[in-house]
Design an enzyme around this catalytic site. Structure first.
Site, short mmCIF file in Angstrom:
data_model
loop_
_atom_site.label_atom_id
_atom_site.label_comp_id
_atom_site.label_asym_id
_atom_site.label_seq_id
_atom_site.Cartn_x
_atom_site.Cartn_y
_atom_site.Cartn_z
N LYS A 110 70.61 49.18 -18.02
CA LYS A 110 68.52 49.85 -17.78
C LYS A 110 68.03 49.38 -19.25
O LYS A 110 66.89 49.17 -18.58
CB LYS A 110 68.56 50.94 -17.04
CG LYS A 110 69.41 50.40 -15.72
CD LYS A 110 68.61 52.22 -14.65
CE LYS A 110 69.32 52.34 -13.90
NZ LYS A 110 69.38 53.63 -13.03
N LYS A 190 73.03 36.82 -7.30
CA LYS A 190 73.11 38.20 -6.59
C LYS A 190 72.42 38.78 -6.38
O LYS A 190 71.20 39.34 -7.10
CB LYS A 190 74.15 39.18 -7.36
CG LYS A 190 74.16 40.98 -6.88
CD LYS A 190 74.59 41.50 -7.56
CE LYS A 190 74.78 43.21 -6.69
NZ LYS A 190 74.88 44.17 -6.97
N LYS A 193 66.66 43.67 -6.68
CA LYS A 193 65.85 44.28 -6.73
C LYS A 193 64.84 43.31 -8.19
O LYS A 193 63.74 42.96 -7.73
CB LYS A 193 65.13 45.61 -6.38
CG LYS A 193 64.67 45.50 -5.00
CD LYS A 193 65.36 46.70 -4.54
CE LYS A 193 66.25 47.45 -5.20
NZ LYS A 193 66.33 49.11 -4.25
P1 ADP Z 1 69.30 46.38 -6.82
O1 ADP Z 1 70.08 45.44 -7.73
O2 ADP Z 1 68.72 45.99 -5.02
O3 ADP Z 1 68.20 46.93 -6.84
P2 ADP Z 1 70.66 48.77 -6.21
O4 ADP Z 1 71.38 48.71 -6.82
O5 ADP Z 1 69.76 50.21 -5.50
O6 ADP Z 1 70.28 47.60 -5.43
O7 ADP Z 1 71.92 49.00 -4.69
C1 ADP Z 1 72.31 49.88 -3.64
C2 ADP Z 1 73.26 49.60 -3.59
O8 ADP Z 1 73.65 48.44 -2.77
C3 ADP Z 1 74.30 49.71 -4.15
O9 ADP Z 1 75.69 50.40 -3.49
C4 ADP Z 1 74.86 48.01 -4.55
O10 ADP Z 1 76.38 47.97 -4.59
C5 ADP Z 1 74.39 47.58 -3.67
N1 ADP Z 1 74.25 46.53 -3.37
C6 ADP Z 1 72.94 45.83 -4.14
N2 ADP Z 1 72.78 44.75 -3.88
C7 ADP Z 1 73.91 43.85 -3.57
C8 ADP Z 1 74.57 42.68 -3.17
N3 ADP Z 1 73.13 41.78 -3.73
N4 ADP Z 1 75.55 42.33 -2.34
C9 ADP Z 1 76.02 43.32 -1.69
N5 ADP Z 1 75.87 45.16 -2.27
C10 ADP Z 1 74.36 44.81 -2.79
#
Ligand code: ADP
Ligand code: TRP
Length: 326
Positions: A110, A190, A193
């Site tokens: 981060k 992947k 957000k």
């Molecule tokens: P982002 O990457 O969009 O900020 P988060 O880190 O808040 O998403 O992810 C919340 C949950 O969703 C986590 O447990 C993460 O492993 C899962 N997750 C997020 N993006 C993916 C993806 N592209 N494929 C599978 N799981 C995901």
């Protein structure tokens, strides 16, 4: 057995969140000790607009209920409605070594992305440890990226127990959610957000179609046969379609004469149909904001009842005055 997990309200939930986390978590809810919370205190480390935080939190609750989280089975609450968690965070902080937190990848990632290295961001894993330890959680379902934080939680709990010579904090185990389900985004990377390549679960119809039509593809001509397994439109389609539908589309890829526009159309239809029931359920909850609030408050009360017992145990262990009434 208590299963607990949390998700940060840092934006509208997308397909990656659903298939990678939410769906798998909801599948565990028939365990009657299932706790699920919206980590709004954690979100404060990155969301600095109060209205946005309120909106994301409400959307998170609506999305989770729409997607099948059943308040009659699982306890759903907002992290900030359980103030005990912040007190436990402090108590844990006093036994947490700086070097333990310095090792955390999520923090380093981060900061590398330009998020301010505030004390809140640095001590994020301690609040997460408090989230877990406050309820004597046994199992914590999380994505691979969060496993290190569960290890940190165990380390902190062990250190507390060793300093105060007793089994005051219960050691949790991580349950790693299906890591193979890495959902690709609009650009094939992947879905996340932070990459701006997401498709939200509850996109309006027009916007959904437009986003799907914007998925990046290669320049293979329409006539040429294509390999479905090398195409992320097909990878996404597999999340929503039945095995028969999948074989039918794969055959169209291999036969040639199919443009990506057709595959995108099939993806749109499958995804739209897949979330039909959830969309209806979401609209029903949206029309009853006070029922939504009731669900969250009932959940928080249930969580607090357990959390207060554990906090009392921890306070007593470290020599703080026990509450006169419980
Ligand atoms: P982002 O990457 O969009 O900020 P988060 O880190 O808040 O998403 O992810 C919340 C949950 O969703 C986590 O447990 C993460 O492993 C899962 N997750 C997020 N993006 C993916 C993806 N592209 N494929 C599978 N799981 C995901
Ligand atoms: N840090 C987790 C994430 O970003 C969210 C979270 C906060 C959490 N507290 C938790 C997950 C406790 C599991 C248990 O995905």
């Amino acid at each position: 057995m208590r299963v607990l997990s949390g998700i940060q309200p840092t934006g509208r939930f997308h397909w990656g969140n659903y298939f990678g986390a939410i769906a798998q978590y909801i599948a565990l809810q028939n365990n009657e000790q299932s706790f699920y919370f919206i980590a709004d205190l954690h979100a404060l480390t990155t969301v600095r607009d109060p209205q946005q935080l309120r909106d994301y939190t409400r959307d998170a609750a609506l999305d989770l209920l729409a997607l099948g989280l059943d308040p009659a089975q699982a306890t759903l609450f907002r992290q900030s409605d359980v103030p005990e968690v912040t007190e436990l965070t402090w108590l844990l902080m006093t036994v947490t070594q700086h070097s333990l937190l310095e090792k955390c990848h999520a923090y380093k990632d981060k900061v590398a992305k330009g998020i301010a290295a505030d004390a809140g961001l640095f001590t994020y894993p301690v609040l997460m440890a408090a989230d877990i330890l406050l309820y004597d959680s046994d199992i914590v379902p999380v994505g691979v990226d969060q496993v290190q934080h569960i290890e940190v939680t165990r380390d902190i709990a062990q250190r507390f127990n060793s300093i105060y010579s007793g089994e005051y904090l219960h050691l949790p185990e991580a349950r790693v959610l299906n890591a193979t389900a890495k959902v690709p985004g609009l650009d094939g990377e992947k879905m996340s957000k932070s990459y701006g390549n997401t498709i939200e679960i509850f996109e309006p119809e027009k916007k959904l179609r437009k986003k799907i039509m914007s998925i990046k593809t290669d320049s293979t001509p329409v006539e040429a046969p294509k390999d479905p397994d090398a195409c992320h439109i097909y990878t996404l389609y597999q999340l929503f379609a039945t095995p028969e539908q999948q074989s039918a589309l794969a055959a169209r890829y291999r036969a040639g004469g199919m443009g990506y526009g057709e595959a995108k159309q099939a993806l749109f239809e499958a995804a739209w149909a897949y979330f039909e029931v959830a969309r209806q359920r979401r609209a029903e909850w949206e029309a009853r904001p006070s029922d939504l609030e009731d669900v969250l408050m009932t959940g928080a009360n249930k969580a607090r009842a357990k959390g207060q017992q554990v906090l009392e145990r921890v306070r007593t262990a470290c020599g703080l005055r026990a509450r006169l009434s419980s």
